[in-house]
Design a protein around this motif. Structure first.
Motif, PDB file in Angstrom:
ATOM      1  N   VAL B   2       0.838  -1.188   0.000  1.00  0.00           N
ATOM      2  CA  VAL B   2       0.000   0.000   0.000  1.00  0.00           C
ATOM      3  C   VAL B   2       0.871   1.236   0.000  1.00  0.00           C
ATOM      4  N   LYS B   3       0.503   2.196  -0.839  1.00  0.00           N
ATOM      5  CA  LYS B   3       1.265   3.430  -0.818  1.00  0.00           C
ATOM      6  C   LYS B   3       0.312   4.596  -0.609  1.00  0.00           C
ATOM      7  N   VAL B   4       0.615   5.398   0.405  1.00  0.00           N
ATOM      8  CA  VAL B   4      -0.140   6.617   0.663  1.00  0.00           C
ATOM      9  C   VAL B   4       0.848   7.767   0.539  1.00  0.00           C
ATOM     10  N   THR B   5       0.557   8.693  -0.340  1.00  0.00           N
ATOM     11  CA  THR B   5       1.465   9.813  -0.534  1.00  0.00           C
ATOM     12  C   THR B   5       0.775  11.112  -0.159  1.00  0.00           C
ATOM     13  N   GLN B   6       1.578  12.049   0.329  1.00  0.00           N
ATOM     14  CA  GLN B   6       1.075  13.376   0.670  1.00  0.00           C
ATOM     15  C   GLN B   6       1.850  14.393  -0.140  1.00  0.00           C
TER      16      GLN B   6
END
Lengths: 111, 115
Positions: B2-6
């Protein structure tokens, strides 16, 4: 109001020591308790516990839940400097997908 | 994975400015969350969303709004930034599998300073 309390808030140990981090909770409809490790970036998932008395283990880390007394502990044996981090405890309720977090325990492991 | 980017790791804004914090996840998760993290207070939930165009207030929504026009993107908006909104902002996502997993996956955080 739902509440998650962690203790101690801060802990300094030497490499090789064993530490125990505590998390107590008061929530209306408990479903699970989660532990996260946060270094200087995103919290990373460690364990999710749903049943009392069943130990979850990953290497030198282990955790157990007591649903009667409403607490969990996270044990780290033979600590290393790489274990230095903030350890977060969170609780999920049956009513939805949100988590309630504790304040976190700042662990510092000195060489 | 899972990748969550800001959108930003560090951001400096002036009092009264409108601020947008963007979060994108690549795992088709239904749930997305915005937290702020302050010393001694842990993570506090600002807003969350169970689906596109749906939003729910968390514990500290005052001074913030959110937008979820697409499933993968959840934006936090500070309409008029104030110094007490200086904080670390963390975005998270999770699948809608209540009871199977409650794990939330976090982005790296945006450290916002309001001068």
């Amino acid at each position: 109001e739902d509440k998650v309390v962690q203790s101690p808030l801060s802990l300094v140990v030497h490499e090789g020591d064993t530490v125990t981090l505590n998390c107590s909770y008061e929530v209306t409809n408990f479903r699970s308790l989660l532990w996260y490790k946060q270094e200087k970036k995103a919290p990373t998932f460690l364990f999710m516990l749903t049943s009392s008395g069943i130990e979850k283990k990953s290497g030198r880390l282990s955790s157990i839940l007591d649903k009667k007394e409403l607490f969990s502990i996270l044990n780290i044996t033979a600590t290393q400097t790489g274990d230095s981090a903030v350890y977060l405890c969170a609780v999920a309720e049956t009513s939805g997908s949100r988590l309630t977090f504790g304040e976190g325990t700042q662990l510092t492991v000195n060489p | 994975d899972v990748k969550v980017t800001q959108s930003s790791r560090y951001l400096v804004k002036r009092t009264g400015e409108k601020v947008f914090l963007e979060c994108v996840q690549d795992m088709d998760h239904e749930n997305m969350f915005w937290y702020r993290q302050d010393p001694g207070l842990g993570l506090r939930l600002i807003y969350f969303s169970y689906d596109v165009k749906m939003k729910e207030k968390g514990d500290i929504p005052e001074g913030y709004s959110v937008s979820r026009e697409k499933k993968e993107r959840f934006s936090l908006i500070l309409e008029s930034a104030s110094t007490n909104q200086t904080s670390m902002y963390l975005c998270a996502s999770s699948p809608h599998l209540a009871g199977t997993t409650d794990t939330q996956y976090f982005g790296p955080g945006t450290r916002l300073t309001v001068l």
